[in-house]
Structure formats: structure tokens, C-alpha cells
Scaffold this motif. Structure first.
Motif, PDB file in Angstrom:
ATOM      1  N   VAL A   1       0.797  -1.084  -0.028  1.00 45.59           N
ATOM      2  CA  VAL A   1      -0.148   0.059   0.033  1.00 45.59           C
ATOM      3  C   VAL A   1       0.985   1.175   0.055  1.00 45.59           C
ATOM      4  O   VAL A   1       1.822   1.245   1.035  1.00 45.59           O
ATOM      5  CB  VAL A   1      -0.799  -0.116   1.230  1.00 45.59           C
ATOM      6  N   ALA A   2       0.680   2.004  -1.097  1.00 46.02           N
ATOM      7  CA  ALA A   2       1.577   3.168  -0.984  1.00 46.02           C
ATOM      8  C   ALA A   2       0.866   4.416  -1.691  1.00 46.02           C
ATOM      9  O   ALA A   2      -0.317   4.227  -2.240  1.00 46.02           O
ATOM     10  CB  ALA A   2       2.659   2.774  -2.101  1.00 46.02           C
ATOM     11  N   ASP A   3       1.192   5.658  -1.255  1.00 44.20           N
ATOM     12  CA  ASP A   3       0.699   6.833  -1.761  1.00 44.20           C
ATOM     13  C   ASP A   3       0.724   7.073  -3.199  1.00 44.20           C
ATOM     14  O   ASP A   3       1.731   6.274  -4.019  1.00 44.20           O
ATOM     15  CB  ASP A   3       0.854   8.183  -0.985  1.00 44.20           C
ATOM     16  N   THR A   4       0.163   8.232  -3.876  1.00 48.47           N
ATOM     17  CA  THR A   4       0.283   8.270  -5.264  1.00 48.47           C
ATOM     18  C   THR A   4       1.490   8.439  -5.915  1.00 48.47           C
ATOM     19  O   THR A   4       1.518   8.078  -7.194  1.00 48.47           O
ATOM     20  CB  THR A   4      -0.547   9.521  -5.635  1.00 48.47           C
ATOM     21  N   ALA A   5       2.403   9.165  -5.259  1.00 49.29           N
ATOM     22  CA  ALA A   5       3.932   9.280  -5.771  1.00 49.29           C
ATOM     23  C   ALA A   5       4.346   8.049  -6.251  1.00 49.29           C
ATOM     24  O   ALA A   5       5.371   7.914  -7.189  1.00 49.29           O
ATOM     25  CB  ALA A   5       4.664   9.827  -4.805  1.00 49.29           C
ATOM     26  N   TYR A   6       4.093   6.819  -5.716  1.00 47.60           N
ATOM     27  CA  TYR A   6       4.754   5.526  -5.874  1.00 47.60           C
ATOM     28  C   TYR A   6       3.893   4.590  -7.113  1.00 47.60           C
ATOM     29  O   TYR A   6       4.170   3.612  -7.259  1.00 47.60           O
ATOM     30  CB  TYR A   6       4.915   4.580  -4.760  1.00 47.60           C
ATOM     31  N   GLY A   7       2.695   5.062  -7.188  1.00 38.42           N
ATOM     32  CA  GLY A   7       1.821   4.258  -8.032  1.00 38.42           C
ATOM     33  C   GLY A   7       1.683   4.543  -9.379  1.00 38.42           C
ATOM     34  O   GLY A   7       0.677   4.539 -10.174  1.00 38.42           O
ATOM     35  N   SER A   8       2.941   4.808 -10.046  1.00 40.73           N
ATOM     36  CA  SER A   8       3.050   4.989 -11.636  1.00 40.73           C
ATOM     37  C   SER A   8       2.688   3.720 -12.219  1.00 40.73           C
ATOM     38  O   SER A   8       2.873   2.659 -11.683  1.00 40.73           O
ATOM     39  CB  SER A   8       4.469   5.481 -12.022  1.00 40.73           C
ATOM     40  N   ASP A   9       2.271   3.983 -13.641  1.00 44.46           N
ATOM     41  CA  ASP A   9       1.742   2.710 -14.339  1.00 44.46           C
ATOM     42  C   ASP A   9       3.170   1.775 -14.270  1.00 44.46           C
ATOM     43  O   ASP A   9       2.978   0.350 -14.293  1.00 44.46           O
ATOM     44  CB  ASP A   9       1.400   3.086 -15.623  1.00 44.46           C
ATOM     45  N   GLU A  10       4.384   2.185 -14.658  1.00 46.87           N
ATOM     46  CA  GLU A  10       5.582   1.380 -14.580  1.00 46.87           C
ATOM     47  C   GLU A  10       5.749   0.612 -13.434  1.00 46.87           C
ATOM     48  O   GLU A  10       6.283  -0.590 -13.694  1.00 46.87           O
ATOM     49  CB  GLU A  10       6.642   2.438 -15.022  1.00 46.87           C
TER      50      GLU A  10
ATOM     51  N   ASP B   1       1.378  -6.902  -5.539  1.00 42.94           N
ATOM     52  CA  ASP B   1       0.252  -5.983  -5.867  1.00 42.94           C
ATOM     53  C   ASP B   1       0.367  -4.690  -5.281  1.00 42.94           C
ATOM     54  O   ASP B   1       0.218  -4.450  -4.076  1.00 42.94           O
ATOM     55  CB  ASP B   1      -1.224  -6.715  -5.681  1.00 42.94           C
ATOM     56  N   VAL B   2       0.581  -3.683  -6.166  1.00 40.77           N
ATOM     57  CA  VAL B   2       0.866  -2.153  -5.570  1.00 40.77           C
ATOM     58  C   VAL B   2      -0.577  -1.653  -5.507  1.00 40.77           C
ATOM     59  O   VAL B   2      -1.413  -1.360  -6.343  1.00 40.77           O
ATOM     60  CB  VAL B   2       1.629  -1.246  -6.370  1.00 40.77           C
ATOM     61  N   ILE B   3      -1.046  -1.268  -4.202  1.00 40.59           N
ATOM     62  CA  ILE B   3      -2.429  -0.591  -3.974  1.00 40.59           C
ATOM     63  C   ILE B   3      -2.085   1.047  -3.903  1.00 40.59           C
ATOM     64  O   ILE B   3      -1.598   1.149  -2.858  1.00 40.59           O
ATOM     65  CB  ILE B   3      -3.078  -1.302  -2.906  1.00 40.59           C
ATOM     66  N   SER B   4      -2.386   1.756  -4.894  1.00 36.29           N
ATOM     67  CA  SER B   4      -2.002   2.985  -4.908  1.00 36.29           C
ATOM     68  C   SER B   4      -3.109   3.877  -5.931  1.00 36.29           C
ATOM     69  O   SER B   4      -3.303   3.359  -6.686  1.00 36.29           O
ATOM     70  CB  SER B   4      -0.506   3.221  -5.374  1.00 36.29           C
ATOM     71  N   PRO B   5      -3.402   5.103  -5.287  1.00 35.82           N
ATOM     72  CA  PRO B   5      -4.050   5.782  -6.353  1.00 35.82           C
ATOM     73  C   PRO B   5      -3.416   6.188  -7.642  1.00 35.82           C
ATOM     74  O   PRO B   5      -2.233   6.302  -7.539  1.00 35.82           O
ATOM     75  CB  PRO B   5      -4.617   6.976  -5.488  1.00 35.82           C
ATOM     76  N   THR B   6      -4.192   6.050  -8.536  1.00 35.26           N
ATOM     77  CA  THR B   6      -3.753   6.517  -9.974  1.00 35.26           C
ATOM     78  C   THR B   6      -3.056   7.985  -9.928  1.00 35.26           C
ATOM     79  O   THR B   6      -3.863   8.783  -9.637  1.00 35.26           O
ATOM     80  CB  THR B   6      -4.707   6.340 -10.846  1.00 35.26           C
ATOM     81  N   LEU B   7      -1.860   8.162 -10.547  1.00 33.66           N
ATOM     82  CA  LEU B   7      -1.355   9.318 -10.586  1.00 33.66           C
ATOM     83  C   LEU B   7      -2.016   9.983 -11.773  1.00 33.66           C
ATOM     84  O   LEU B   7      -1.691   9.741 -12.965  1.00 33.66           O
ATOM     85  CB  LEU B   7       0.134   9.213 -11.083  1.00 33.66           C
ATOM     86  N   GLY B   8      -2.293  11.478 -11.534  1.00 32.12           N
ATOM     87  CA  GLY B   8      -2.949  12.087 -12.629  1.00 32.12           C
ATOM     88  C   GLY B   8      -4.530  11.615 -12.759  1.00 32.12           C
ATOM     89  O   GLY B   8      -4.750  10.474 -13.046  1.00 32.12           O
ATOM     90  N   LYS B   9      -5.282  12.595 -13.047  1.00 34.22           N
ATOM     91  CA  LYS B   9      -6.574  12.510 -13.291  1.00 34.22           C
ATOM     92  C   LYS B   9      -7.051  13.134 -14.645  1.00 34.22           C
ATOM     93  O   LYS B   9      -6.753  14.094 -14.776  1.00 34.22           O
ATOM     94  CB  LYS B   9      -7.661  12.965 -12.206  1.00 34.22           C
TER      95      LYS B   9
ATOM     96  N   ARG C   1      -5.080   0.570 -18.951  1.00 28.94           N
ATOM     97  CA  ARG C   1      -4.631   0.294 -17.518  1.00 28.94           C
ATOM     98  C   ARG C   1      -4.877   1.112 -16.420  1.00 28.94           C
ATOM     99  O   ARG C   1      -5.781   0.911 -15.245  1.00 28.94           O
ATOM    100  CB  ARG C   1      -3.254  -0.293 -17.430  1.00 28.94           C
ATOM    101  N   LEU C   2      -4.711   2.386 -16.643  1.00 32.67           N
ATOM    102  CA  LEU C   2      -4.966   3.412 -15.868  1.00 32.67           C
ATOM    103  C   LEU C   2      -6.691   3.673 -15.579  1.00 32.67           C
ATOM    104  O   LEU C   2      -6.980   3.896 -14.534  1.00 32.67           O
ATOM    105  CB  LEU C   2      -4.302   4.620 -16.252  1.00 32.67           C
ATOM    106  N   ALA C   3      -7.181   3.595 -16.769  1.00 31.22           N
ATOM    107  CA  ALA C   3      -8.718   3.687 -16.472  1.00 31.22           C
ATOM    108  C   ALA C   3      -9.157   2.495 -15.760  1.00 31.22           C
ATOM    109  O   ALA C   3     -10.185   2.770 -14.859  1.00 31.22           O
ATOM    110  CB  ALA C   3      -9.289   3.509 -18.091  1.00 31.22           C
ATOM    111  N   GLN C   4      -8.773   1.222 -15.747  1.00 30.21           N
ATOM    112  CA  GLN C   4      -9.457   0.356 -14.951  1.00 30.21           C
ATOM    113  C   GLN C   4      -8.955   0.514 -13.587  1.00 30.21           C
ATOM    114  O   GLN C   4      -9.879   0.058 -12.684  1.00 30.21           O
ATOM    115  CB  GLN C   4      -8.760  -1.057 -15.574  1.00 30.21           C
ATOM    116  N   ARG C   5      -7.975   1.085 -13.350  1.00 31.14           N
ATOM    117  CA  ARG C   5      -7.237   1.367 -11.916  1.00 31.14           C
ATOM    118  C   ARG C   5      -8.349   2.302 -11.256  1.00 31.14           C
ATOM    119  O   ARG C   5      -8.705   2.344 -10.152  1.00 31.14           O
ATOM    120  CB  ARG C   5      -5.777   1.709 -11.882  1.00 31.14           C
TER     121      ARG C   5
END
Length: 207
Positions: free
Chosen positions: A35-44, A55-63, A141-145
Motif C-alpha cells: 500500500v503506497a501513496d500516489t507518488a509510488y503508483g505510476s503505471d510502470e 500487488d501495488v495498491i495506490s491511487p492513480t497518478l493524474g486524473k 490500465r489506468l482507466a481500469q485502476r
């Protein structure tokens, strides 16, 4: 705590995730979920962590633009196995799907149907002169996240993230991490590691 890093202020937080995963795996203490904050949740990061079985559980970066302004990829039904849009928010199936370089997909809808659609004025497809829309595997992938982030399951898991702030505060207050008496990266790293070790011992004694 299973990992601690000392980095210069100019380093990007997102670059620290994969090395941390590698090191914890080598020590046999890597998590199944991280579980990580947004800064760590890039698609890469999410993709490479998945290759390591994490499994990285993090909000998607950029909306993207809000749904009130424009329909977005999140609103379109997608076949999870093929990654292809199966229809539009109005329930119509695309009349053509083409795959281009690097997996980019182009979907085309019937112009006649789009012309009479109630969503036309704010639909990304209806606004296109050719009633065509392109998206990449990464965008999908970002949309599904983003869709998954609205689920109760994601919210329940991500709720654990707030707990680390209390640990950080105690490390600063109890272990004096907020005010070190040494300078230089090597000395700071050595001191931080000792303080984290001391914190772990303290928690083990209290357990």
C-alpha cells in the motif's frame, strides 16, 4: 519496518519503490500487497511490481477530465481479457476495431447512431469528426485502476495507508529522526538504519 532509504531531496519518490521491493525480496520479507501513496503508483511501478508477484495498491497518478465535462475511457465497458472496448456508454457496439503499433487500439462507431445519441455533446467519440477514438494499453490500465479505486475493496485496503503517518511521527518524536546530529549521506544513512533497528527492537519487546 522492513526497509528504509536515505535519498537526496532531488530524487523522485517513485524511483525508490522497485529497489525497495528487490531488497526486501532478497531478505525474504517482501509483501504480497504493498500500500503506497500516489507518488509510488505510476503505471510502470505497478507493472514491474506485478512481475515480482506484488500487488501495488495506490491511487492513480493524474486524473482525466471529470465525467461531468466529458465521457472518458473509464465509462466504456471493456473486455478484460482482450483489452478491447465492447461498447459505448449508450450501449452501442463499435463497428470497427483496429490494432496499431505497440498495441494501440482504434475504435470506430456508427456515425448515424452517434448523431442521435443523447451523450453526443460530451462523448469523446461523438465529438470526433470520424466518430473514432484511440487508446493505448497504458491508458486502459489506468482507466481500469481508476474504476477499481471507487470500489469498497480498494478503499478498505488503502485505509491502512494512513497508519504509516503515525509510525513516521513516532520515529521523529521517539527515535529523534526529525533532528539528526550527523551530516553527510553515509553518516545519515548509518544513523537512520540504527534508529530503525532500534524501533523494530522496541516494537518486538512491546509485542
Amino acid at each position: 519496518m522492513t526497509d528504509a532509504k536515505v535519498e537526496p531531496a532531488y530524487c523522485n519518490d517513485s524511483d525508490a519503490l522497485l529497489p525497495a521491493i528487490k531488497e526486501t525480496k532478497e531478505r525474504g520479507c517482501a509483501p504480497a500487497e504493498l500500500v503506497a501513496d500516489t507518488a509510488y503508483g505510476s503505471d510502470e511501478n505497478v507493472q514491474q511490481a506485478a512481475q515480482e508477484g506484488i500487488d501495488v495498491i495506490s491511487p492513480t497518478l493524474g486524473k482525466p477530465k471529470s465525467k461531468e465535462e466529458k465521457l472518458i475511457l473509464d465509462d466504456f465497458p471493456v473486455d478484460r481479457e482482450t483489452g478491447r472496448v465492447t461498447g459505448c456508454p449508450g450501449g452501442e457496439a463499435p463497428c470497427e476495431i483496429r490494432e496499431g503499433e505497440k498495441g494501440k487500439l482504434t475504435i470506430t462507431f456508427d456515425a448515424t447512431i452517434c448523431a442521435g445519441c443523447d451523450h453526443r455533446e460530451y462523448c469523446c467519440v461523438g465529438l470526433d469528426a470520424d466518430h473514432r477514438w484511440e487508446y493505448t494499453p497504458k491508458q486502459l490500465r489506468l482507466a481500469q485502476r481508476r474504476v477499481a479505486e471507487e470500489s469498497d475493496e480498494f478503499c478498505e485496503k488503502y485505509r491502512q495507508r494512513s497508519g504509516i503517518e503515525a509510525v513516521n511521527a513516532k520515529l521523529k518524536r521517539v527515535m529523534k529522526l526529525g533532528r539528526l546530529r550527523v551530516r553527510g549521506r553515509a553518516r545519515v544513512r548509518y544513523t537512520v538504519n540504527l534508529k530503525v533497528l532500534g524501533w523494530n527492537i522496541l516494537q518486538a519487546v512491546r509485542a
